[in-house]
Design an enzyme around this catalytic site. Structure first.
Site, PDB file in Angstrom:
ATOM      1  CB  CYS A  51       7.582  -7.128  -5.739  1.00  0.00           C
ATOM      2  SG  CYS A  51       7.315  -5.598  -6.651  1.00  0.00           S
ATOM      3  CB  CYS A  74       3.739  -4.006  -8.413  1.00  0.00           C
ATOM      4  SG  CYS A  74       5.385  -4.016  -9.137  1.00  0.00           S
ATOM      5  CB  SER A  75       2.866  -8.780  -7.970  1.00  0.00           C
ATOM      6  OG  SER A  75       2.400  -8.404  -9.253  1.00  0.00           O
ATOM      7  CB  CYS A  76       8.702  -7.560  -9.566  1.00  0.00           C
ATOM      8  SG  CYS A  76       8.327  -5.911 -10.201  1.00  0.00           S
TER       9      CYS A  76
END
Lengths: 206, 95
Positions: free
Chosen positions: A110, A113-115
């Site tokens: 991602c 962000c950090s999906c």
């Protein structure tokens, strides 16, 4: 803005906030509690629930997909419903499975962000959230994979999936050779977190 | 909700740089690829990020890009690809 009322100090067992953003986060959290948006107990339970999820749940899904072709098909067409068959609730995000094959190797990132498929794999590892991984794996995936000890043959296509919006991805690694007749629970021991992100293959049984 | 593009359509990701929140990374802006699949319609992130209702909903697509076209100095194989989720209001038809 006028500021003439008293604030209680942060909870005594909390460390003093070190940065402006940390302070902002605490203030926001306290406001949400004060305004009754959620209770402290609800917050604690949610954190506990999130932290109780481990990659073992993802491994159960992959092991079932390895032994049951019909299940694998159901995963492709409606992954949230297919994981619900195994008692896993992934209804909040649009789960999508990516099958590794002799022709294609999939890897997930991602960049914004950090999906991450938290309801199947738990919290993402620190490197998954790091800027070097996020910026490099889209641009030089083969080199990044090699740094994880994963060399993808030139004849296999490397496909990067940038999880930029609403979908969450689970990689189904290839089933290792010499595992014919293995049970799902035996197989699940070969299925690691990293193999379900796509930075590694499943473990070899030897 | 009627999707403007179909699977296999060639599309270009818009080259726009709004200062506000949006879910298109800069590296993909201006890139040309094809629709790998049409996903559901979802709320617009630009509106949701500031407490709006996200409406009108926008169809989300998975767009497949060829890595060698995306990165002129790509050090991989010519078949390597990258799939990315892009909302309809960030896609343009490409001949």
């Amino acid at each position: 803005m006028a500021h003439d009322h008293h604030h209680p100090p942060p909870q005594p067992d909390h460390p003093e906030p070190k940065t402006e953003y940390e302070l902002l986060g605490m203030a926001l959290n306290e406001l949400l509690l004060e305004k009754g948006v959620f209770t402290a107990e609800e917050q604690r339970k949610t954190i506990e629930m999130l932290e109780n999820v481990t990659p073992a749940d993802g491994a159960k899904v992959v092991a079932r997909a390895w032994v049951d072709a019909d299940y694998r098909q159901r995963l492709q067409t409606d992954a949230p419903r297919a994981v619900a068959e195994l008692g896993i609730d992934h209804s909040q995000a649009n789960l999508t499975v990516l099958e590794n094959t002799p022709e294609t190797h999939n890897v997930v990132v991602c960049t914004l962000c950090s999906c991450y498929p938290r309801m199947l794999l738990g919290r993402p590892p620190a490197w998954y959230k790091s800027k070097p991984y996020r910026s490099r794996v889209v641009k030089e995936p083969r080199q990044v994979l090699a740094e994880f000890g994963t060399t993808i043959e030139a004849s296999r296509e490397v496909r990067v999936h940038d999880s930029t919006a609403e979908l969450r991805y689970l990689v189904i690694p290839m089933r290792p050779e010499n595992t014919e007749g293995w049970s799902e629970s035996e197989l699940s021991r070969l299925i690691t977190r990293d193999s379900m992100i796509g930075v590694a293959e499943a473990r070899s049984p030897n | 909700m009627m999707a403007r593009f179909s699977e296999g359509d060639r599309v270009k990701i818009s080259r726009r740089y709004p200062a506000a929140h949006h879910r298109v990374p800069n590296y993909a802006k201006g890139a040309v690829g094809y629709v790998e699949r049409v996903c559901d319609a979802f709320g617009q992130p630009e509106s949701l990020a500031v407490g709006g209702d996200g409406k009108p909903l926008q169809t989300l697509y998975r767009v497949r890009l060829n890595q060698s076209l995306l990165w002129p100095d790509y050090r991989g194989e010519t078949e390597d690809t990258l799939d990315i989720e892009i909302f309809e209001h960030w896609l343009e038809a490409e001949e």
